[in-house]
Design a protein around this motif. Structure first.
Motif, short mmCIF file in Angstrom:
data_model
loop_
_atom_site.label_atom_id
_atom_site.label_comp_id
_atom_site.label_asym_id
_atom_site.label_seq_id
_atom_site.Cartn_x
_atom_site.Cartn_y
_atom_site.Cartn_z
N ALA A 39 -37.59 50.30 -11.17
CA ALA A 39 -38.17 51.59 -10.87
C ALA A 39 -39.40 51.23 -10.14
N GLY A 40 -40.07 52.41 -9.71
CA GLY A 40 -41.47 51.92 -8.87
C GLY A 40 -41.11 52.26 -7.50
N ALA A 41 -42.19 52.66 -6.73
CA ALA A 41 -42.07 52.91 -5.22
C ALA A 41 -42.28 51.57 -4.67
N ALA A 42 -41.26 51.39 -3.83
CA ALA A 42 -41.57 50.20 -2.82
C ALA A 42 -42.88 50.22 -2.03
N GLU A 43 -43.43 49.14 -1.91
CA GLU A 43 -44.80 49.32 -1.13
C GLU A 43 -44.51 49.50 0.25
N GLN A 44 -45.25 50.40 0.91
CA GLN A 44 -45.03 50.89 2.16
C GLN A 44 -45.73 49.96 3.24
N ILE A 45 -45.17 49.81 4.29
CA ILE A 45 -45.79 49.08 5.50
C ILE A 45 -46.82 50.39 6.28
N THR A 46 -47.99 49.86 6.34
CA THR A 46 -49.12 50.70 6.90
C THR A 46 -49.27 50.35 8.30
N SER A 47 -48.97 49.37 8.82
CA SER A 47 -49.28 49.03 10.30
C SER A 47 -48.54 48.03 10.90
N GLN A 79 -38.65 36.83 24.18
CA GLN A 79 -38.64 37.21 22.80
C GLN A 79 -40.01 37.99 22.21
N PHE A 80 -39.80 39.12 21.70
CA PHE A 80 -40.93 39.66 21.03
C PHE A 80 -40.92 39.59 19.62
N PHE A 81 -41.81 39.42 18.79
CA PHE A 81 -41.88 39.63 17.34
C PHE A 81 -42.96 40.51 16.84
N VAL A 82 -42.67 41.07 15.62
CA VAL A 82 -43.46 42.10 15.05
C VAL A 82 -43.98 41.75 13.68
N LEU A 83 -45.19 42.18 13.21
CA LEU A 83 -45.62 41.76 12.25
C LEU A 83 -46.16 43.12 11.32
N GLY A 84 -45.60 43.22 9.88
CA GLY A 84 -46.01 44.37 9.18
C GLY A 84 -47.07 44.11 8.05
N VAL A 85 -47.93 45.23 8.03
CA VAL A 85 -48.93 45.05 6.88
C VAL A 85 -48.68 45.72 5.62
N LEU A 86 -48.57 45.03 4.36
CA LEU A 86 -48.46 46.24 3.40
C LEU A 86 -49.68 46.73 2.92
N GLY A 87 -49.85 48.10 2.77
CA GLY A 87 -51.11 48.97 2.53
C GLY A 87 -51.62 48.46 1.19
N GLY A 88 -50.58 48.27 0.29
CA GLY A 88 -51.66 47.87 -1.16
C GLY A 88 -52.10 46.46 -1.31
N ASN A 144 -40.61 53.97 6.35
CA ASN A 144 -40.75 53.66 5.26
C ASN A 144 -39.75 54.53 4.11
N GLN A 145 -39.82 54.29 2.89
CA GLN A 145 -38.93 55.03 2.11
C GLN A 145 -39.22 56.46 1.87
N ASP A 146 -40.43 56.64 2.27
CA ASP A 146 -40.90 58.11 2.29
C ASP A 146 -40.47 58.87 3.80
N HIS A 147 -39.82 58.00 4.54
CA HIS A 147 -39.36 58.60 5.76
C HIS A 147 -40.48 58.61 6.85
N SER A 148 -41.65 57.96 6.45
CA SER A 148 -42.67 58.00 7.36
C SER A 148 -42.40 56.88 8.35
#
Length: 543
Positions: A215-223, A241-250, A300-304
């Protein structure tokens, strides 16, 4: 290559205290692992005790250092307070772990067999690692679970190596694990827990288990950030080749999400880009001159949605300038058998650097006599351009390469030749690519009721040809297919007064290559021997 940034959080904590959240007298049962073990005299093996508290719904807990360990026969093996058994002499002993539990004294046992003559020295290298438990789940974030690493060495003995391995979690977004094997839930999901041991000879051994947070919401990518922010190509089909890095908001931790995002190109006439399930994620391929926006989208899991972009500019340079001429090499290729191949190369000349470029796979290849030798252009599955193949007919064909400029002017190369001929001037049959001939038999006489002609296959199987009234294989005209240069014996029936001899469909008296059997004249011989150099027709005269 752009380096990827991965921030890792390492939590250091002391070993878990047994029976967290409950007392020892709540234990229902104890499981000792491994259940059976063998080792040489003088060697050691580690046993582990896991307490099960079934009525309380608790996960198994490691109580190795809290139970009482005993050996049923100390002349076979002794065991320490921490569960480390030592072989003493040949035989079998029962290893028991005991504690006071829910129903009184609770015990778990294992069997230890000691093989005499230990062989001295320290323990051998670790050969494999088992993680206990192999799978574990907790209900929500912040809950913990203890993993134990049991190593088996090359002698078959086991030992507890929990504190000496390197622990890791495949997804620290789901759970972290400390230096002592204590996993802590972070967010909903499943991660792979790995224990890694390095032997003195630098060989590495790993063991894995799974850890699930229910249980618990998966942490979301914010940027998101796409790297590099811009790239350029100077030729068609060039890739970047392009790469992408994501930052977890929490947590603020950064992760490589190149294969997880959806990639798009705003103008696929300029460049396409691979995405998950369709090509290599983030790999851009130049198509035509211009600029396109490369977009990476995370959901994200909340569809954002989180979006990041980069630019890709394609400038087609010298490769699009007018082609002045094409040179094909070599000047000639000769093969001896059908199916044999020869490779030609085409080089284009331009007015600017690089003035000479390999066009072998981009020009259109032409063979003036494809029945002598065919030639393929680039893009043929499994082959490049300029590969000529003999089709089995002796002779010579001219080969050319052709290209069309953007202004539709056509540039034709110099002519080269491809031929098939051996030392005698004939194009020989290739065993891997045989040539075939058709032998046709027909009734050239007036008897339409009692005649019969037969001939075997070129491997000797009877009645490949079976021709006559009522025959289901051809009636009054029969055919058979043979490899060229096969010798076929044709038999006529009836013979004697009813047989008038052989004729040729080509009008040559006596048949084409028709040879009489010994003791007969050609006219009334019941057999005709034919060596096939090509399609042949033979008539049999009946009256």
């Amino acid at each position: 290559m752009l380096p990827r940034t991965l921030l890792k959080a390492v939590l250091v904590a002391s070993l878990v205290v047994p029976f967290v959240g409950c007392s020892s007298n709540q234990v229902d049962s104890i499981a000792v692992t491994p259940g059976t073990q063998s080792l040489a005299s003088g060697k050691t093996a580690q046993f582990t005790a896991m307490a099960l508290v079934g009525h309380a719904g608790h996960p198994p807990q490691n109580v190795t250092n809290s139970v009482t360990w005993t050996s049923s026969d100390t002349t076979v093996a002794t065991i320490s307070a921490g569960g480390l058994a030592t072989g003493v002499g040949a035989g079998t002993a029962t290893i028991t772990a005991s504690t006071t539990g829910f129903g009184g004294l609770i015990s778990g046992t294992a069997t230890l067999t000691v093989i005499g003559g230990g062989g001295g020295g320290g323990n051998s290298d670790i050969a494999s690692i088992a993680i206990i438990p192999g799978t574990q789940s907790v209900a929500s974030p912040t809950q913990t679970s203890q993993f134990i690493a049991i190593g088996t060495n090359t002698t078959g003995a086991t030992e507890n190596i929990t504190s000496s391995v390197v622990w890791s979690s495949s997804s620290t977004q789901v759970a972290t694990i400390n230096l002592s094997g204590l996993a802590t839930a972070v967010n909903q999901g499943t991660t792979t827990i790995t224990a890694l041991a390095t032997n003195p000879d630098k060989t590495v051994v790993t063991g894995t288990a799974t850890f699930t947070v229910l249980a618990g919401a998966a942490e979301q990518i914010t940027s998101l950030t796409v790297y590099p922010g811009s790239q350029a190509a100077t030729a068609q089909a060039q890739q970047s080749q392009f790469f992408v890095l994501g930052v977890l908001g929490g947590s603020g931790l950064t992760y490589d999400e190149t294969s997880q995002v959806v990639w798009t190109s705003s103008n696929e006439a300029v460049a396409t880009i691979g995405t998950s399930g369709s090509g290599t994620p983030g790999l851009a391929t130049a198509v035509g001159a211009g600029t396109t926006t490369i977009t990476a989208t995370w959901t994200n899991q909340d569809h954002s949605k989180v979006v990041a972009t980069a630019t890709y500019t394609v400038t087609i340079g010298a490769a699009q300038e007018p082609l002045l001429s094409i040179q094909v090499v070599p000047g000639s290729i000769t093969v001896s058998n059908k199916g044999m191949t020869g490779q030609y190369l085409a080089f284009g000349t331009y007015s600017t650097t690089p003035t000479v470029r390999d066009l072998t796979n981009t020009v259109t290849w032409i063979s003036l006599l494809p029945e002598v030798g065919s030639i393929n252009s680039g893009g043929v599955t499994g082959e490049g351009g300029g590969l000529a193949t003999s089709q089995g007919y002796g002779g010579l064909t001219d080969i050319y390469a052709e290209a069309t400029n953007k202004d539709l002017t056509v540039v034709l190369s110099n002519g080269v030749t491809f031929s098939c001929a051996d030392s005698t001037g004939a194009c020989q049959q290739d065993v891997a690519h045989p040539q075939f001939a058709t032998l046709t038999i027909y009734n050239a006489g007036e008897n339409a009721t009692t005649w019969l002609v037969t001939a075997p296959s070129d491997t000797g199987t009877p009645n490949l040809i079976h021709c006559g009234p009522g025959s289901t294989s051809g009636g009054s005209v029969c055919t058979g297919t043979y490899e060229t240069k096969s010798t076929v014996v044709i038999t006529a029936s009836p013979t004697g007064a009813g047989f008038g001899g052989w004729s040729s469909g080509d009008g040559v008296s006596g048949g084409v290559g028709c040879t009489a059997a010994q003791g007969y004249t050609l006219l009334n011989s019941p057999t005709c021997t034919v060596t096939l150099s090509g399609d042949t027709t033979i008539g049999a005269i009946f009256y």
